[in-house]
Design a protein around this motif. Structure first.
Motif, PDB file in Angstrom:
ATOM      1  N   SER A  97       0.910  -1.037  -0.172  1.00 55.19           N
ATOM      2  CA  SER A  97       0.035  -0.129   0.148  1.00 55.19           C
ATOM      3  C   SER A  97       1.023   1.305   0.201  1.00 55.19           C
ATOM      4  O   SER A  97       2.087   1.157   0.183  1.00 55.19           O
ATOM      5  CB  SER A  97      -0.962   0.165   1.391  1.00 55.19           C
ATOM      6  N   ARG A 112      -4.305   0.126  -3.803  1.00 55.98           N
ATOM      7  CA  ARG A 112      -5.039   0.759  -2.877  1.00 55.98           C
ATOM      8  C   ARG A 112      -4.699   2.298  -3.120  1.00 55.98           C
ATOM      9  O   ARG A 112      -4.631   3.195  -2.045  1.00 55.98           O
ATOM     10  CB  ARG A 112      -5.060   0.405  -1.227  1.00 55.98           C
ATOM     11  N   SER A 146      -4.794   6.184  -3.578  1.00 57.53           N
ATOM     12  CA  SER A 146      -5.942   6.968  -3.855  1.00 57.53           C
ATOM     13  C   SER A 146      -5.195   8.309  -4.241  1.00 57.53           C
ATOM     14  O   SER A 146      -3.986   8.434  -4.332  1.00 57.53           O
ATOM     15  CB  SER A 146      -6.744   6.958  -2.498  1.00 57.53           C
ATOM     16  N   ASP A 162      -0.972   9.585   1.045  1.00 55.19           N
ATOM     17  CA  ASP A 162      -0.240   8.679   0.389  1.00 55.19           C
ATOM     18  C   ASP A 162       1.182   8.966   0.059  1.00 55.19           C
ATOM     19  O   ASP A 162       1.436  10.092  -0.309  1.00 55.19           O
ATOM     20  CB  ASP A 162      -1.066   8.265  -1.216  1.00 55.19           C
ATOM     21  N   GLU A 200      -7.775   2.492  -5.190  1.00 50.01           N
ATOM     22  CA  GLU A 200      -8.672   2.058  -4.080  1.00 50.01           C
ATOM     23  C   GLU A 200      -9.714   2.127  -4.963  1.00 50.01           C
ATOM     24  O   GLU A 200     -10.142   2.806  -5.743  1.00 50.01           O
ATOM     25  CB  GLU A 200      -8.561   3.197  -3.100  1.00 50.01           C
ATOM     26  N   SER A 260     -13.986   0.500  -4.700  1.00 47.98           N
ATOM     27  CA  SER A 260     -15.078  -0.243  -3.844  1.00 47.98           C
ATOM     28  C   SER A 260     -15.511  -1.360  -4.581  1.00 47.98           C
ATOM     29  O   SER A 260     -16.106  -2.333  -3.833  1.00 47.98           O
ATOM     30  CB  SER A 260     -16.126   0.651  -3.695  1.00 47.98           C
TER      31      SER A 260
END
Ligand code: ATP
Ligand code: MG
Length: 257
Positions: free
Chosen positions: A142, A172, A174, A179, A199, A201
């Motif tokens: 990540s 993931r 974003s 980040d 990222e 859903s």
């Protein structure tokens, strides 16, 4: 020639299982004969992602010496071939030394093009025996400092064990200001970034539905990211055939690599 490719990171929950399942499914869709092996021996979770918790033959039977590895693979309805793990805690408790795991894999040579080994978190003996049984490794991280730091340890340990680390997948991602920058992750890990998965859903939705993401939501952003990496690993071209909005977002992400 069969390639054995471990998907690994010392950090838990960064998306190793998601990556193994979706690279495998994407490759199967591209016509490659790929198998995902649940090599997270004490905490197998491929079957949880795929909705197949009660399987007769598992990698644990192979480790115990009661099954031949070539008898354990099954075809998931999505078209992905899987060698599952046994989810029982008692079975996991009974597993001892895994230093001979590489020998168990030898029987798969020639039966498939690629074996993707989903590995567990940590840097312990169990995980390192599994990673060392592969020829190559992809690190998954990540975009945060604790994950990247742990992933760096996995890369170093794998290389010390003679495993070729072919690159890193940042999962993931974003647009959050918290980040880490892709370039900084690349510099810190000193490895080629194979791809960036946003990222999305759709990922937990696919897990909830017990299906590979690229099978259930083939045009989601994360699916396109996995397909792009799968194609790259196979030396094929991949052009996303999706709505411009998603496509442009993904392309913008890749411009930073
Ligand atoms: N790109 C993504 N977007 C949104 N959620 C994600 C993404 N990738 C993974 N997740 C979520 O993160 C969780 C952990 O993913 P996964 O099980 O693949 O991690 P793991 O590294 O295999 O974990 P473990 O170390 O426990 O084996 C899942 O519940 C999944 O929904
Ligand atoms: Mg996992």
């Amino acid at each position: 020639m069969t390639r054995f490719l471990a998907i690994a990171s010392a950090k838990g929950g960064v998306g190793k299982t998601t990556t193994a399942i979706n690279l495998g499914t994407a490759m199967a869709n591209f016509g490659k004969d790929a198998v995902v092996l649940d090599a997270n021996i004490s905490k197998p979770n491929v079957s949880m992602h795929l909705g197949t918790p009660k399987l007769e033959h598992t990698i644990h039977d192979v480790i115990k010496g009661v099954k031949h590895i070539t008898d354990t693979a099954y075809m998931h309805p999505s078209g992905l071939r899987v060698i599952p793990g046994n989810l029982s805690l008692n079975v996991a408790r009974g597993i001892g030394d895994l230093s001979g795991f590489k020998n168990l894999l030898l029987d798969l040579v020639g039966t498939t093009d690629l074996v993707l080994l989903d590995t567990g978190a940590g840097l312990g003996r169990e995980v390192m025996s599994i990673i060392s049984s592969a020829d190559e490794m992809i690190a998954v991280t990540s975009p945060d400092v604790p994950s990247v730091t742990d992933t760096l340890k996995t890369i170093r340990m794998a290389e010390d064990a003679g495993v070729k680390v072919i690159g890193v997948i940042i999962n993931r991602h974003s647009e959050s200001e918290h980040d880490m920058e892709i370039k900084n992750i690349e510099a810190m890990l000193d490895k080629n970034i194979l791809g960036v998965i946003p990222e999305d859903s759709s990922v937990p939705k696919a897990i909830y539905a017990r299906q590979p993401l690229v099978y259930l939501y083939p045009e989601s952003m994360a699916s396109m990211g996995f397909k792009r990496i799968a194609a790259q690993l196979m030396g094929q071209d991949y052009t996303p055939s999706i709505q411009a909005e998603n496509k442009d977002m993904l392309e913008r992400l890749y411009e930073r690599l």
